[in-house]
Design a protein around this motif. Structure first.
Motif, PDB file in Angstrom:
ATOM      1  N   UNK A  92       0.993  -1.171   0.117  1.00 53.04           N
ATOM      2  CA  UNK A  92       0.007  -0.070  -0.100  1.00 53.04           C
ATOM      3  C   UNK A  92       0.780   1.321   0.087  1.00 53.04           C
ATOM      4  N   UNK A  93       1.936   1.028   0.475  1.00 56.93           N
ATOM      5  CA  UNK A  93       2.847   2.330   0.445  1.00 56.93           C
ATOM      6  C   UNK A  93       3.542   2.765  -0.961  1.00 56.93           C
ATOM      7  N   UNK A  94       3.087   1.914  -2.118  1.00 62.35           N
ATOM      8  CA  UNK A  94       3.539   2.113  -3.044  1.00 62.35           C
ATOM      9  C   UNK A  94       4.854   2.411  -3.782  1.00 62.35           C
ATOM     10  N   UNK A  95       5.943   1.836  -3.151  1.00 63.88           N
ATOM     11  CA  UNK A  95       7.101   2.094  -3.319  1.00 63.88           C
ATOM     12  C   UNK A  95       7.821   0.530  -3.277  1.00 63.88           C
ATOM     13  N   UNK A  96       9.095   0.707  -3.871  1.00 63.19           N
ATOM     14  CA  UNK A  96       9.942  -0.569  -3.491  1.00 63.19           C
ATOM     15  C   UNK A  96      10.100  -0.829  -1.851  1.00 63.19           C
ATOM     16  N   UNK A  97       9.713  -2.252  -1.852  1.00 57.72           N
ATOM     17  CA  UNK A  97       9.580  -2.895  -0.620  1.00 57.72           C
ATOM     18  C   UNK A  97      10.825  -3.526  -0.136  1.00 57.72           C
ATOM     19  N   UNK A  98      11.348  -3.381   0.807  1.00 59.49           N
ATOM     20  CA  UNK A  98      12.517  -3.947   1.406  1.00 59.49           C
ATOM     21  C   UNK A  98      12.193  -4.772   2.895  1.00 59.49           C
ATOM     22  N   UNK A  99      12.206  -6.176   2.775  1.00 60.73           N
ATOM     23  CA  UNK A  99      11.773  -6.710   4.070  1.00 60.73           C
ATOM     24  C   UNK A  99      12.976  -7.391   5.144  1.00 60.73           C
ATOM     25  N   UNK A 100      12.742  -7.228   6.145  1.00 66.85           N
ATOM     26  CA  UNK A 100      13.502  -7.841   7.333  1.00 66.85           C
ATOM     27  C   UNK A 100      12.860  -8.703   8.177  1.00 66.85           C
ATOM     28  N   UNK A 101      13.580  -9.620   8.650  1.00 70.92           N
ATOM     29  CA  UNK A 101      13.236 -10.298   9.679  1.00 70.92           C
ATOM     30  C   UNK A 101      14.300 -10.781  10.740  1.00 70.92           C
ATOM     31  N   UNK A 102      14.235 -10.989  12.222  1.00 64.19           N
ATOM     32  CA  UNK A 102      15.263 -11.341  12.899  1.00 64.19           C
ATOM     33  C   UNK A 102      15.240 -12.924  12.792  1.00 64.19           C
ATOM     34  N   UNK A 103      16.242 -13.343  11.961  1.00 63.17           N
ATOM     35  CA  UNK A 103      16.279 -14.691  11.625  1.00 63.17           C
ATOM     36  C   UNK A 103      15.800 -14.618  10.119  1.00 63.17           C
ATOM     37  N   UNK A 104      15.912 -16.076   9.285  1.00 62.12           N
ATOM     38  CA  UNK A 104      15.221 -16.183   8.395  1.00 62.12           C
ATOM     39  C   UNK A 104      13.824 -17.171   8.534  1.00 62.12           C
ATOM     40  N   UNK A 105      13.424 -17.439   9.905  1.00 65.98           N
ATOM     41  CA  UNK A 105      12.681 -18.446  10.101  1.00 65.98           C
ATOM     42  C   UNK A 105      11.284 -17.736   9.919  1.00 65.98           C
ATOM     43  N   UNK A 106      10.710 -16.445   9.847  1.00 70.19           N
ATOM     44  CA  UNK A 106       9.704 -15.958   9.536  1.00 70.19           C
ATOM     45  C   UNK A 106       9.222 -16.198   8.047  1.00 70.19           C
ATOM     46  N   UNK A 107      10.450 -15.706   7.098  1.00 78.19           N
ATOM     47  CA  UNK A 107      10.234 -15.882   5.777  1.00 78.19           C
ATOM     48  C   UNK A 107       9.992 -17.281   5.369  1.00 78.19           C
ATOM     49  N   UNK A 108      10.632 -18.373   6.120  1.00 80.05           N
ATOM     50  CA  UNK A 108      10.427 -19.688   5.789  1.00 80.05           C
ATOM     51  C   UNK A 108       9.118 -19.935   6.092  1.00 80.05           C
ATOM     52  N   UNK A 109       8.564 -19.546   7.206  1.00 83.93           N
ATOM     53  CA  UNK A 109       7.199 -19.885   8.007  1.00 83.93           C
ATOM     54  C   UNK A 109       6.118 -19.548   6.780  1.00 83.93           C
ATOM     55  N   UNK A 110       6.221 -18.363   6.461  1.00 82.23           N
ATOM     56  CA  UNK A 110       5.304 -17.995   5.288  1.00 82.23           C
ATOM     57  C   UNK A 110       5.285 -18.770   4.148  1.00 82.23           C
ATOM     58  N   UNK A 111       6.344 -19.028   3.660  1.00 80.31           N
ATOM     59  CA  UNK A 111       6.366 -19.953   2.365  1.00 80.31           C
ATOM     60  C   UNK A 111       5.811 -21.276   2.653  1.00 80.31           C
TER      61      UNK A 111
END
Length: 223
Positions: A92-111
């Motif tokens: 919704x912010x309409x710009x390039x998005x850069x994501x961060x998590x504390x470890x890679x576990x959250x990204x892996x969980x979503x996938x």
């Protein structure tokens, strides 16, 4: 460009779901995130509880850690709806998005959970997942401590008071965002880095000495 820091709280799948647990042993019960602008100033926050679909209760260990009960989740959206709301919020912010998590576990969980619950990959999802950073590793590498530390340790070492409740997804995301912003301020981070190294080295030294000395042998000597 916007920077979004994400944190998830998760519950275990009931062990009766043997096939589903081969894909993911957890499912999300809370999504928290903080958005920052190019100056790393907070400009938005996201918090949503998620009703689990493969367990009719929050396991005791998770409830104790997070404070989340099943009563709190009963009227919450299921993952597909919560994930859709989160993705829409991110873009919704309409710009390039850069994501961060504390470890890679959250990204892996979503996938994994997308696969578990047959959620399709689309352009919006791709935009959110395109640039995803493991900030836990990046922070440890920047400080040069040689091992991974917890978010709570990093905040303590940096001399920052933890804002809010630990293991609340939005609070954890916000504290991670504080650390991220700190690393972008060269002078402040240099000062903090020295404090972190001092704290870490003291901890390592104490641990090393403790492992070398058999304190039981003292047994009250000199008392």
């Amino acid at each position: 460009m916007v920077h979004i820091v994400v944190d998830l709280e998760m519950n275990w799948l009931d062990f009766k779901y043997e096939n589903e647990r081969k894909i993911s042993t957890n499912e999300v019960i809370e999504i928290g995130a903080v958005t920052m602008n190019e100056k790393f100033e907070e400009i938005g926050a996201f918090k949503m509880y998620v009703k689990p679909q493969f367990n009719d209760k929050v396991v005791k260990k998770v409830e104790k850690l997070t404070g989340i009960t099943m009563d709190m989740l009963q009227d919450s959206p299921v993952f597909a709806d919560a994930f859709d709301a989160f993705i829409k919020w991110c873009i919704s912010f309409g710009e390039e998005v850069v994501m961060y998590g504390w470890s890679d576990s959250d990204e892996l969980q979503l996938r994994r959970e997308m696969k578990l619950k047959n959620i399709p990959w689309n352009e919006d999802v791709d935009k959110v997942f395109r640039q995803w950073h493991d900030f836990q590793k990046e922070f440890s590498d920047l400080v040069g401590i040689g091992r991974i530390i917890t978010l709570s340790q990093a905040v303590d070492y940096a001399g920052i008071d933890f804002a809010g409740q630990k293991h609340d997804a939005c609070c954890d995301a916000r504290n991670t965002a504080y650390l991220l912003a700190l690393t972008k301020d060269e002078k402040r981070f240099a000062k903090t880095m020295n404090s972190v190294l001092e704290a870490f080295n003291h901890e390592e030294l104490t641990s090393s000495i403790g492992s070398l000395i058999d304190f039981s042998a003292w047994n009250g000597v000199g008392a």
